[in-house]
Structures are given as structure tokens and as C-alpha cells.
Design a protein around this motif. Structure first.
Motif, PDB file in Angstrom:
ATOM      1  N   CYS A 555      56.789 -23.593 123.201  1.00 41.13           N
ATOM      2  CA  CYS A 555      55.151 -23.183 123.275  1.00 41.13           C
ATOM      3  C   CYS A 555      54.339 -23.196 124.588  1.00 41.13           C
ATOM      4  CB  CYS A 555      54.204 -24.592 122.427  1.00 41.13           C
ATOM      5  SG  CYS A 555      54.687 -24.302 120.906  1.00 41.13           S
ATOM      6  N   LYS A 556      54.784 -23.847 125.508  1.00 39.10           N
ATOM      7  CA  LYS A 556      54.405 -24.252 126.870  1.00 39.10           C
ATOM      8  C   LYS A 556      54.195 -22.627 127.254  1.00 39.10           C
ATOM      9  CE  LYS A 556      58.483 -25.178 129.592  1.00 39.10           C
ATOM     10  NZ  LYS A 556      58.996 -25.795 130.007  1.00 39.10           N
ATOM     11  N   TYR A 557      54.839 -21.944 127.199  1.00 41.09           N
ATOM     12  CA  TYR A 557      55.585 -20.204 128.149  1.00 41.09           C
ATOM     13  C   TYR A 557      53.991 -19.513 126.775  1.00 41.09           C
ATOM     14  CZ  TYR A 557      59.130 -21.448 130.317  1.00 41.09           C
ATOM     15  OH  TYR A 557      60.398 -21.622 130.780  1.00 41.09           O
ATOM     16  N   LEU A 558      53.719 -19.282 125.867  1.00 39.69           N
ATOM     17  CA  LEU A 558      52.446 -18.749 125.255  1.00 39.69           C
ATOM     18  C   LEU A 558      51.240 -19.260 125.487  1.00 39.69           C
ATOM     19  CD1 LEU A 558      54.015 -19.093 121.659  1.00 39.69           C
ATOM     20  CD2 LEU A 558      53.431 -16.996 122.328  1.00 39.69           C
ATOM     21  N   GLU A 559      51.463 -20.477 126.201  1.00 39.97           N
ATOM     22  CA  GLU A 559      50.111 -20.706 126.698  1.00 39.97           C
ATOM     23  C   GLU A 559      49.824 -20.344 128.366  1.00 39.97           C
ATOM     24  OE1 GLU A 559      50.251 -25.721 126.577  1.00 39.97           O
ATOM     25  OE2 GLU A 559      49.178 -25.671 125.380  1.00 39.97           O
ATOM     26  N   ASP A 560      50.688 -20.555 128.879  1.00 39.26           N
ATOM     27  CA  ASP A 560      50.168 -19.493 130.466  1.00 39.26           C
ATOM     28  C   ASP A 560      50.462 -18.253 130.183  1.00 39.26           C
ATOM     29  OD1 ASP A 560      51.320 -21.724 131.647  1.00 39.26           O
ATOM     30  OD2 ASP A 560      53.897 -21.119 131.598  1.00 39.26           O
ATOM     31  N   PHE A 561      50.965 -17.637 128.828  1.00 37.23           N
ATOM     32  CA  PHE A 561      50.342 -16.093 128.269  1.00 37.23           C
ATOM     33  C   PHE A 561      49.120 -16.049 128.227  1.00 37.23           C
ATOM     34  CE2 PHE A 561      51.046 -12.974 124.967  1.00 37.23           C
ATOM     35  CZ  PHE A 561      50.666 -11.736 125.750  1.00 37.23           C
ATOM     36  N   ILE A 562      48.375 -16.723 127.522  1.00 41.41           N
ATOM     37  CA  ILE A 562      46.602 -16.688 127.279  1.00 41.41           C
ATOM     38  C   ILE A 562      46.151 -16.848 127.912  1.00 41.41           C
ATOM     39  CG2 ILE A 562      45.336 -17.703 125.219  1.00 41.41           C
ATOM     40  CD1 ILE A 562      47.107 -18.334 122.945  1.00 41.41           C
ATOM     41  N   SER A 563      46.659 -17.469 129.151  1.00 43.62           N
ATOM     42  CA  SER A 563      46.251 -17.878 130.404  1.00 43.62           C
ATOM     43  C   SER A 563      45.622 -16.141 131.039  1.00 43.62           C
ATOM     44  CB  SER A 563      46.304 -19.537 130.881  1.00 43.62           C
ATOM     45  OG  SER A 563      45.703 -20.527 130.341  1.00 43.62           O
ATOM     46  N   ASN A 564      47.036 -16.096 131.259  1.00 45.23           N
ATOM     47  CA  ASN A 564      47.330 -14.751 131.679  1.00 45.23           C
ATOM     48  C   ASN A 564      45.935 -13.408 131.718  1.00 45.23           C
ATOM     49  OD1 ASN A 564      49.073 -15.935 134.220  1.00 45.23           O
ATOM     50  ND2 ASN A 564      50.652 -15.355 132.180  1.00 45.23           N
ATOM     51  N   ILE A 565      46.504 -13.750 130.306  1.00 41.40           N
ATOM     52  CA  ILE A 565      45.138 -12.696 130.007  1.00 41.40           C
ATOM     53  C   ILE A 565      44.030 -12.909 130.010  1.00 41.40           C
ATOM     54  CG2 ILE A 565      44.469 -11.674 127.326  1.00 41.40           C
ATOM     55  CD1 ILE A 565      46.986 -11.878 126.327  1.00 41.40           C
ATOM     56  N   THR A 566      43.460 -13.834 129.407  1.00 35.20           N
ATOM     57  CA  THR A 566      41.937 -14.456 129.747  1.00 35.20           C
ATOM     58  C   THR A 566      41.291 -15.033 131.114  1.00 35.20           C
ATOM     59  OG1 THR A 566      42.557 -16.971 128.782  1.00 35.20           O
ATOM     60  CG2 THR A 566      41.651 -15.267 126.959  1.00 35.20           C
ATOM     61  N   ASN A 567      42.902 -14.715 131.542  1.00 33.29           N
ATOM     62  CA  ASN A 567      42.053 -15.226 133.420  1.00 33.29           C
ATOM     63  C   ASN A 567      41.578 -17.161 133.570  1.00 33.29           C
ATOM     64  OD1 ASN A 567      42.784 -13.272 134.267  1.00 33.29           O
ATOM     65  ND2 ASN A 567      40.932 -12.290 134.403  1.00 33.29           N
TER      66      ASN A 567
END
Length: 812
Positions: A555-567
Motif C-alpha cells: 500500500c505504501k508503494y501505491l501511495e508513492d505511485f499516486i504522489s508521483n502522478i499528481t506531484n
């Protein structure tokens, strides 16, 4: 007397010198004087007359000779006068004869002069009439060629300038009478043209709207492409997903293709290029000239309102295809593009207030229609296309000055529905993944296969990395597939969030909320349903527990993934967190509970095939077959837990804990089931032989518990699950009722776990069994006394037990 004479002289002088009409006042003065003045005046008058007569006579005497001489001379010229008369008469005759031709020619000249004057008059009148006739002819020609506005101007000139000059002629009166009829004819014709125009724009509204929306979309695509190029140049959005990158490439390719293929790209088509607005211009000018501009405006607005209601009425099947929505939007855009064009090229026909009122009415209807029809959409792709159409629709109309905030508010409602359709779609994807999974660790034969797996799922295990190939990853195939599908869901959710004119923070919040819904509702529900499926065995349940652990860690990697998309950094105060931890913990608890439930169900199945002979005189000397099968099943089942791959200490601890809990739960359930079998209300009697046989079965259960089927139990912890049965059976096998009754209630009692009501129920069944056995025994005579003593003892014990039970109930 002397004074009256001069007065009479004065009166006579006035009479001689004054006009006869004015003599009256003078004569009156004669009578107004002294008496006898009249007589005196008459005398004086007579004397004056005699004087004048004497003067006349003197004058005649003086001129008489001259008169005679003149008469003589006149007689002498008489003959000459006669001759002259004859000559004059002859001359006159000859002159008259000579003047007849002159007279004739003079009369001819006079007649010609009259004709010339008449011709001149006619020419002058014709010069006045010809412009009128020419203008009327021009009017007819303009009517024939349908130049009605010019015809009205010609009529105005005729009425104000030309016809008043020649109004005395009859043909002018006829013209004057025809002009109102021509005006009415022009009004009817122009109104007919207007109706044709209204019908034409109703048919072509979709084409107008389609063109306008295409231009708005092209402009937006071009702006988006420039923005993305700028972002790339400045090194931003480095972590955009492959789907958005491919979309950008497709948009740029589409732009280049459109520019290359369309040689008329520089020519921007407008509503005027697609529709001939001249009828409405003509009709407006005509009615304005005729003074009926207000009538025309009311009629035009009324008809356009009717058309607006027709345009806003969707087809019942509009929600089935994107083309239905596109046609609906195109018609509405075309309608308001036409109104905007009319607003800017005419004065007063359409006002900004009118268009705003019309748009507000239309917007309310559009929102209601879209809210209703979008609720029927179950395909997320169709909902996404609908969103894109609404965005283009809103951007197009916003470019024409219409407020569209309510449409973007509606998009947030549709976004929730889009998320619901995505959740339904991904629910099916998750079910398919779970159905296809073999629920066994992923085997990797070489480094390449290992890299393929970790490229899909963020797995890290240093201890496993040290092992040589081939090796197995702890999770099954569904874990990386589920992880990839969650990322695809985030991409799909992101597609809807684009072009909504929202900040990156809001988009980040939307993505996290929708992902939380996917994890806590959809994936959680799929996991719960999977766990409850009957074909999922204990091995599969254990693997599901391991899988959920890895998904929870990801789940923490999914949070990083969303952060990378939205900056948007996760350190932001308002950034939401993913709730996957609770989801997967709940799933693990459910799986563990299902393991315990399935074990208990399997135990119940073995218990159901138990076939005790409750009237047997003695035991078989060995445990029952069903129970040995049950123990073998439990032993093999718990061996599965010990043979699971425990490459990670956490996995080993988790598996051991689940195995211990499952083993304890199984032993407790088995003990309870055996106890319920003894105490079953339908079982009326039990022989001591059956008690002995039952005791043998319990001994096997105790041996199983003491064999440590699952490592990690301390001492005889597992054997305590059967302590209630053991003490109850020992009480009946030893028949140690005195000790039980004597030590009851003491902490050191040998039979502390035996409840009086339980002992009473079983003792009554044994008592009935003994009675039945005595009746059937043919040689009871030699044992009658022992049986009687035993029955008396049983009756005594039963009474004491009942008193204990009653005491407990009263105390309670």
C-alpha cells in the motif's frame, strides 16, 4: 346788410367751385342765416346768373367768325374726303384680300403654337410621371427577384417623394392602393422565409454544434500539447503513466494529421459559413421598416423557445451509445451558437438578458437529463466518454460567454458514478484473477522470471535473494495481478479527473478516495466472497492470508505511485492516506475465521458419520473408525501449515500463530461435539459398554493433543481442550460419586470441571440403560441383589445431584 352781401358771395363761390354732391351743406347755411336771407340770396343768385350769361354772350360773339370760317373750310374738303374714303375702301379691300392667306397661316401658326404648348405640358407631366412609373417598375422587379428590403425602400420613396407630385392621376391612386397590399405580401413572404430558416437551423443545429465542438476540442488539444511540451522541457511530470503519455502522443499525432490533411485549416468555419442567415436579416429589416419590429422579435423568440424545448428533449435510448450523447450536445451547442451569432450581428432581436434566461432554462434541463441518463450507464468507458463530451460541451459554450459552472458541478456527481462503474468492473476483474489463481507460491526458475515478477509487484526479501534458483516467492500469482489492476484503476480514475479545471491537490484527493473505495469496498468484498467459497480449502486460505500480508505491505508503494502522478507530496497536511491496512487485516481475520470454521465443519462431518451402539455391553477394545479418520485428517491438515514456505520470519510467525489457533479451535470444537453427543436429548439411554467405547475415543483425542500436532504449545495446553470430557468419563468409569459429592465446590476437587447438571443428565441415561439391560437379561436372578443396590445408589446420587442443580439455579 352790408355784412350779408359778402357772405352770399362766399356761398356762391363755394357752389361754383364745389362738387354738386357737396352743395347741400352750403345751401343749408343760406337758410340758417338771418330772416329773409333766402330772398336776398335768390336775388344775389339771379344777379350772378345774369352776369354769367352776359359773359357767355360776349365770348360767343368773340368766336363766331372763326366758327363760320371753320365750317366753310370743312365744306371745301368734303369732296376730297369722299375721294379719300373710296381710296381707303379700295385699299382696305385689297388689303383684306391680301391678308386672308396671312390670317390662314397665322391661324395655323396659332394652332401649332397651341399644340406645341400642349406637347410641352405633356412632356413636363410625363417627366413627372416617368420617375414614378420607373420606380414602380423597379419595385415590381425587386419583388420578382425577392429583394424585399430594397422594395420597401422603393415604396417609401414612392410614397414620400414621387407619388405626391402626380397624385391627381388615377394610375397613381391605383399605385397608392396597391402599396399596402405589397407590404403585406412582403411581410408574408419574409415570414415564410423566416420559417424556412428556422426549420433549416433546426435541422443543421447538430452540424453547427459538431463543428463548434470540434474547433473547441482542437484548440484545447493544441493548448494541452503545448503545456505538456513545456512540462517536459522543465522536467516536470516525470512520473506520468504510460497511458497518459500515449494519450499525449495520440493527441499530437491527431493534430499533425489534421493539419496535414485539411488544406483549409486556416479558414475557421463559423455558423455563418454553415447556415445562410440572410432570411432572418431580411425579415428583421423588413419588419423594422414596417414598424413591426417588436412583433417580429416576439415571434422569433417564441419560435426559438419552442425549438429549444425540442432540442433539450433527449431520445429515450441516448444513454446506450456515446453517439446519442454527442448528437444531443451538438444540437444544443448549435442552437446557442446560432443565438450568439444573432446576438452579435443584430440589434435588439436577441439580447444578452434573453440568451442568459434561455441558457439558464436550458442548463437546468440539461443537468436533469444528464443526471438521469448517466445513471443508466454501467460501462465506465461510456461514462468516461460522456465526461469528455461534457467537458468539450462546457468549454465550447464557455467560449461563447455562457456560464457552465453547474456542468462542472454535475461532473463531480458523474465522477462518483464513474467510480461506481469502475468499482463494478474491477470487481469482475478481481473475481477473474481470484478464480484463475492456483493459490500456491510463485515459482521462479531464473533471474529473468524473477525480474518480471518484481517489475509488476514491489517485492523485497533479502533472505530470499540469497537463495539460488529455482526458488519460490511466498505470494501466489494473484498478488502482482491485483497490484497491477489497482494501478490501472488509478489510471482510469485519473482519466476522469483530467480537464475538470481542478488543482493537483484536489485531483490527488480524488484519486486517494477512489482508491480507498476500491480497497475497502470492492477488493475487500471480493476477498470476503473468495474466502467464503466452498471450494476454497485450508491450504488456499493460508495462502490468501500470506497474499493479503504482501498486498498490505504494497500500500505504501501505491501511495508513492499516486504522489508521483499528481506531484503532491505525502507530507502535505491535507493528503489522505490509503486504508489498505485495515482492508487486508480484515481479510486475514476473515480467512483465519474461515479456516477455523472449515475445520469445525469437517469435524462435524466426521461426527455425523459416528455410529455408536449406545446399548453395547462392552467396548470393542479399540477406538472408533470415524474418530481415527478424523484424527488422521487433522494431523495431515496441520502438517500443511508446517510445510508452508516460511522464507520470512513474519510469515513463519503468522503461519505458526494461525496453526496454533486453528489446532486449539479444532480440539475445543471436537471436545464440545463429543460432549453434545453424550448429552443429546434424543439419546435416552447409554450402557456402560458404550461409555467405555466413548472413553477409548477420547483417549485417542488426548493422545493426538499430546503428540504436538502444531509446534509452539506450552506443556499440556492443547490437552486441556478435552479436560471436561476426561473428568466426566473418569467419574463414570471409576464410579467415584462419593468423592465427587464430597469434594464438590472445592478448588482441589478431582472432578472440578464436571457440572452437576451434566453429570445428572448422563447418569439418568446410564440408569435407564441399566434398567433396560436388567429386563433383557434372562439370568438376572443371581445378580438381582447387586442391581438393586446399584440402582438404589444411583437413585441416591441422582437426588443429591438434583439438589446441587437446584441450589445452583436458586443461587443464580
Amino acid at each position: 346788410m352790408a355784412e350779408s352781401l359778402p357772405e352770399h358771395d362766399r356761398i356762391l363761390q363755394e357752389i361754383e367751385s364745389t362738387d354738386t354732391a357737396c352743395v347741400g351743406p352750403t345751401l343749408r347755411s343760406v337758410y340758417d342765416d338771418q330772416p329773409n336771407a333766402h330772398q336776398k340770396f335768390m336775388e344775389k343768385l339771379d344777379a350772378c346768373i345774369r352776369n354769367h350769361d352776359r359773359e357767355i354772350e360776349k365770348m360767343c360773339n368773340f368766336h363766331h367768325q372763326g366758327f363760320v370760317d371753320a365750317i366753310t373750310e370743312l365744306l371745301k374738303v368734303r369732296a376730297d374726303a369722299e375721294k379719300l374714303k373710296v381710296q381707303v375702301t379700295d385699299t382696305n379691300r385689297r388689303l383684306q384680300d391680301a391678308g386672308k392667306e396671312v390670317i390662314s397661316q397665322t391661324e395655323e401658326i396659332i394652332r401649332c403654337r397651341v399644340q406645341q404648348r400642349n406637347i410641352t405640358t405633356v412632356v413636363e407631366k410625363l417627366q413627372l410621371c416617368l420617375p414614378v412609373l420607373e420606380m414602380y417598375s423597379k419595385l415590381k422587379e425587386q419583388m420578382n427577384v425577392k429583394r424585399y428590403y430594397s422594395a420597401l425602400k422603393t415604396m417609401e420613396q414612392l410614397e414620400n417623394l414621387y407619388l405626391p407630385r402626380v397624385s391627381q392621376y388615377r394610375f397613381c391612386q391605383i399605385m397608392i392602393e396597391n402599396l399596402p397590399k405589397l407590404r403585406e405580401e412582403i411581410k408574408e413572404i419574409s415570414m415564410s422565409d423566416l420559417k424556412d430558416f428556422l426549420e433549416s437551423i433546426r435541422k443543421h443545429s447538430d452540424r453547427i454544434g459538431e463543428t463548434a465542438m470540434k474547433q473547441a476540442q482542437q484548440q484545447k488539444t493544441f493548448s494541452t500539447t503545448l503545456q505538456k511540451q513545456n512540462n517536459v522541457n522543465y522536467g516536470r511530470n516525470m512520473h506520468l503513466g504510460r497511458s497518459r503519455i500515449s494519450e499525449s502522443k495520440n493527441e499530437m499525432t491527431l493534430k499533425r494529421t489534421f493539419e496535414d490533411d485539411d488544406e483549409h485549416e486556416d479558414e475557421v468555419l463559423t455558423a455563418q459559413d454553415l447556415v445562410d442567415f440572410s432570411p432572418v436579416y431580411r425579415c428583421l429589416h423588413i419588419y423594422s421598416v414596417l414598424g413591426d419590429g417588436e412583433i417580429f422579435e416576439n415571434y422569433y423568440r417564441k419560435q426559438r423557445r419552442k425549438q429549444a424545448r425540442l432540442v433539450l428533449q433527449p431520445q429515450s435510448s441516448m444513454h446506450e451509445t456515446v453517439e446519442g450523447y454527442r448528437r444531443y450536445f451538438s444540437q444544443i451547442v448549435g442552437f446557442f451558437v446560432v443565438e450568439d451569432h444573432i446576438l452579435h450581428v443584430t440589434q435588439g432581436l436577441v439580447t444578452r438578458t434573453y440568451t442568459d434566461e434561455l441558457w439558464n432554462m436550458a442548463l437546468s434541463k440539461i443537468v436533469a437529463v444528464l443526471r438521469t441518463h448517466s445513471s443508466y450507464c454501467t460501462d465506465p468507458d461510456l461514462v468516461l466518454e460522456l465526461k469528455n463530451l461534457i467537458v468539450v460541451f462546457a468549454d465550447t459554450l464557455q467560449g461563447y460567454g455562457f456560464p457552465v459552472n453547474r456542468l462542472f458541478d454535475l461532473l463531480f456527481e458523474i465522477r462518483d458514478q464513474y467510480n461506481e462503474t469502475l468499482l463494478k468492473k474491477w470487481s469482475g476483474l478481481f473475481r477473474d484473477i481470484f478464480e484463475a489463481d492456483n493459490y500456491s507460491p510463485i515459482p521462479v526458475a531464473n533471474e529473468e522470471e524473477y525480474k518480471i515478477v518484481i517489475s509488476k509487484f514491489p517485492f523485497q526479501d533479502p533472505e530470499l535473494d540469497k537463495q539460488s534458483f529455482p526458488k519460490k516467492l511466498p505470494m501466489s500469482q494473484s498478488v502482482p495481478q491485483i497490484y497491477m489492476q489497482v494501478k490501472e484503476f488509478i489510471y482510469a480514475s485519473l482519466k476522469f479527473s483530467e480537464s475538470l479545471h481542478r488543482s493537483s491537490t484536489e485531483i490527488d484527493d480524488m484519486l486517494r478516495k477512489s482508491t480507498n473505495l476500491l480497497l475497502t469496498r470492492t477488493l475487500s468484498s471480493c476477498l470476503q466472497n473468495l474466502i467464503k467459497k466452498p471450494h476454497i480449502g485450508l491450504t488456499e486460505l493460508v495462502q490468501i492470508i500470506i497474499n493479503t500480508t504482501h498486498l498490505e505491505q504494497a500500500c505504501k508503494y501505491l501511495e508513492d505511485f499516486i504522489s508521483n502522478i499528481t506531484n503532491i507530496s505525502q507530507l502535505t497536511v491535507h493528503t489522505a492516506r490509503l486504508y489498505g491496512l485495515s482492508t487486508f487485516k480484515d481479510a486475514r481475520h476473515a480467512a483465519e475465521g474461515e479456516i477455523y470454521t472449515k475445520l469445525n465443519q469437517k469435524i462435524d462431518e466426521f461426527i455425523q458419520i459416528a455410529d455408536y451402539d449406545w446399548t453395547m455391553s462392552e467396548s470393542d477394545g479399540r477406538a472408533s473408525g470415524y474418530l481415527m479418520d478424523l484424527i488422521n485428517f487433522l494431523r495431515s491438515t496441520f502438517q500443511v501449515f508446517t510445510h508452508l514456505p516460511n522464507n520470512n520470519n513474519d510469515h513463519a510467525a503468522m503461519s505458526g500463530k494461525v496453526a496454533q489457533t486453528a489446532c486449539m479451535s479444532a480440539c475445543q470444537h471436537l471436545s464440545m461435539s463429543l460432549m453434545q453427543m453424550l448429552l443429546d436429548s434424543e439419546l435416552k439411554q447409554i450402557s456402560m459398554g458404550a461409555i467405555q467405547q466413548f472413553n477409548l475415543d477420547v483417549i485417542q483425542c488426548e493422545l493426538f493433543a499430546s503428540s504436538e500436532p502444531v509446534p509452539g504449545f506450552q506443556g499440556d495446553t492443547l490437552q486441556l481442550a478435552f479436560i471436561d470430557l476426561r473428568q466426566l468419563l473418569d467419574l463414570f468409569m471409576v464410579w467415584d460419586w462419593s468423592t465427587y459429592l464430597a469434594d464438590y465446590g472445592q478448588a482441589t476437587s478431582k472432578y472440578l470441571r464436571v457440572n452437576p447438571s451434566t453429570a445428572l443428565t448422563l447418569l439418568e441415561k446410564v440408569h435407564r440403560g441399566m434398567k433396560d439391560s436388567s429386563k433383557k437379561n434372562n439370568i438376572f436372578a443371581q445378580f438381582r441383589k447387586n442391581d438393586r443396590d446399584k440402582q438404589k445408589l444411583i437413585e441416591t446420587v441422582v437426588k443429591q445431584l438434583r439438589s446441587l442443580v437446584n441450589g445452583m439455579s436458586q443461587h443464580t
